[in-house]
Design a protein around this motif. Structure first.
Motif, short mmCIF file in Angstrom:
data_model
loop_
_atom_site.label_atom_id
_atom_site.label_comp_id
_atom_site.label_asym_id
_atom_site.label_seq_id
_atom_site.Cartn_x
_atom_site.Cartn_y
_atom_site.Cartn_z
N THR A 8 19.38 -19.21 5.29
CA THR A 8 18.51 -18.23 5.82
C THR A 8 19.38 -16.95 6.37
O THR A 8 18.82 -15.83 6.34
N VAL A 9 20.75 -16.94 6.73
CA VAL A 9 21.39 -15.93 7.29
C VAL A 9 21.41 -14.88 5.94
O VAL A 9 21.49 -13.60 6.02
N VAL A 11 19.38 -14.57 3.46
CA VAL A 11 18.10 -13.91 3.23
C VAL A 11 17.91 -12.76 4.34
O VAL A 11 17.56 -11.81 3.89
N LEU A 12 18.34 -13.11 5.61
CA LEU A 12 18.22 -12.08 6.66
C LEU A 12 18.85 -10.87 6.38
O LEU A 12 18.47 -9.79 6.63
N PHE A 13 20.25 -11.23 5.74
CA PHE A 13 20.96 -9.94 5.43
C PHE A 13 20.32 -9.17 4.37
O PHE A 13 20.56 -7.92 4.24
N HIS A 14 19.90 -9.84 3.41
CA HIS A 14 19.22 -9.03 2.19
C HIS A 14 17.93 -8.24 2.70
O HIS A 14 17.71 -6.83 2.15
N VAL A 15 17.25 -8.76 3.74
CA VAL A 15 15.94 -7.99 3.97
C VAL A 15 16.53 -6.95 4.94
O VAL A 15 16.05 -5.61 4.85
N PHE A 16 17.54 -7.16 5.79
CA PHE A 16 18.23 -6.05 6.57
C PHE A 16 18.83 -5.02 5.80
O PHE A 16 18.50 -3.63 5.94
#
Length: 299
Positions: A8-9, A11-16
């Motif tokens: 999840t972390v 994925v969140l970094f990719h989105v950011f």
């Protein structure tokens, strides 16, 4: 073992990071389209801003994705090919961005400090030379550093001193020398602007003159402040890396801070001016697709 799905972390970094890349691309695209489409913006100064926007756009399109994959390699188990490709693209584009900023400071120096001779000193031919030199120097420095790296791979320890010398020389040309030039230029501009404000205080109210002085101070502080905030930590830490090994996480975090300058440049050098804001509104609203607005008067 390699996980079947990213964390999840991760994925969140990719989105950011993907969002940062999107903002960088969109902001610089607005600048590029505005300068190319609207004839009012066809000036030597805006040609320099156009060159800067192209460099920053390429940073957003090319460097950001490779930097994202390299930074998150612990999540995705990427090969170090990302490191090699990112560095070979990062160095010329970021150097071109910095050198274009330096050229813009030279343009502003003549505009503020020598307004009577500005149009003769800074014309289309001079600006084109500035742009060509900026991109040429960026490519030559990159070729030099890449060749030094290949030489290091061949002779290992014997070439370490030569490689260090090449890196130090590159740092001087890429960052330290342009920063010294820009600091001296903007200091001179600030002093001249203050002197001009004081000279007109007899014809304008003190409040108006004070407002103009604050505006000049704010503009120059923003220009240099954001640039130094983004780039100085990375280059200082990278210079320290030549003497002592540093953390990968720290150097990547500082690299992202430096890359953010490419995202912020459109806001500093374009959004600040009212005619660019008018151009952006026409583009975003889609009006330029409904008729010929190239000769529109931008306010």
């Amino acid at each position: 073992m390699k996980p079947s799905t990213p964390s999840t972390v991760c994925v969140l970094f990719h989105v950011f990071f993907g969002s940062l890349s999107a903002v960088t691309i969109c902001g610089n695209l607005l600048v590029i389209i505005s300068i190319i489409y609207f004839k009012q913006l066809h000036t030597p100064t805006n040609s320099l801003i156009l060159s800067l926007a192209v460099a920053d756009l390429l940073v957003g399109v090319v460097v950001f994705p490779f930097s994202m994959e390299l930074s998150l390699s612990s999540c995705l188990f990427s090969e170090n090919v990302f490191c090699k490709v990112r560095n070979n693209l990062d160095i010329p584009l970021c150097t071109a961005s910095i050198l274009n900023l330096c050229c813009i400071s030279i343009d502003r120096y003549y505009a503020v400090c020598h307004p009577l001779t500005y149009r003769t000193k800074i014309n289309v031919h001079v600006v084109m030379i500035m742009i060509v030199v900026s991109w040429s120097v960026s490519l030559l420095l990159t070729i030099g550093l890449v060749m030094a790296g290949f030489q290091q791979d061949k002779c290992k320890e014997e070439c370490s001193i030569d490689l260090q010398f090449a890196v130090i020389l590159g740092l001087l040309c890429i960052f330290y020398l342009p920063v010294i030039i820009m600091l001296c230029i903007y200091l001179k501009i600030f002093l001249v602007a203050q002197r001009q404000v004081r000279s007109i205080q007899g014809t304008k109210s003190g409040a108006t003159a004070s407002k103009m002085e604050r505006k000049a101070t704010k503009t120059l502080a923003t220009v240099m402040g954001v640039f130094l905030m983004c780039w100085t930590p990375f280059f200082f830490y990278f210079s320290f890396q030549l003497l002592n090994p540093v953390s990968f996480a720290v150097i990547e975090s500082l690299n992202w801070l430096a890359l953010l300058n490419s995202m912020l440049n459109p806001f500093i050098y374009a959004f600040f001016y009212s005619w660019f804001r008018s151009a952006f509104r026409l583009i975003i609203s889609g009006k330029i697709f409904q008729g010929d607005f190239s000769n529109s008067k931008l306010h």
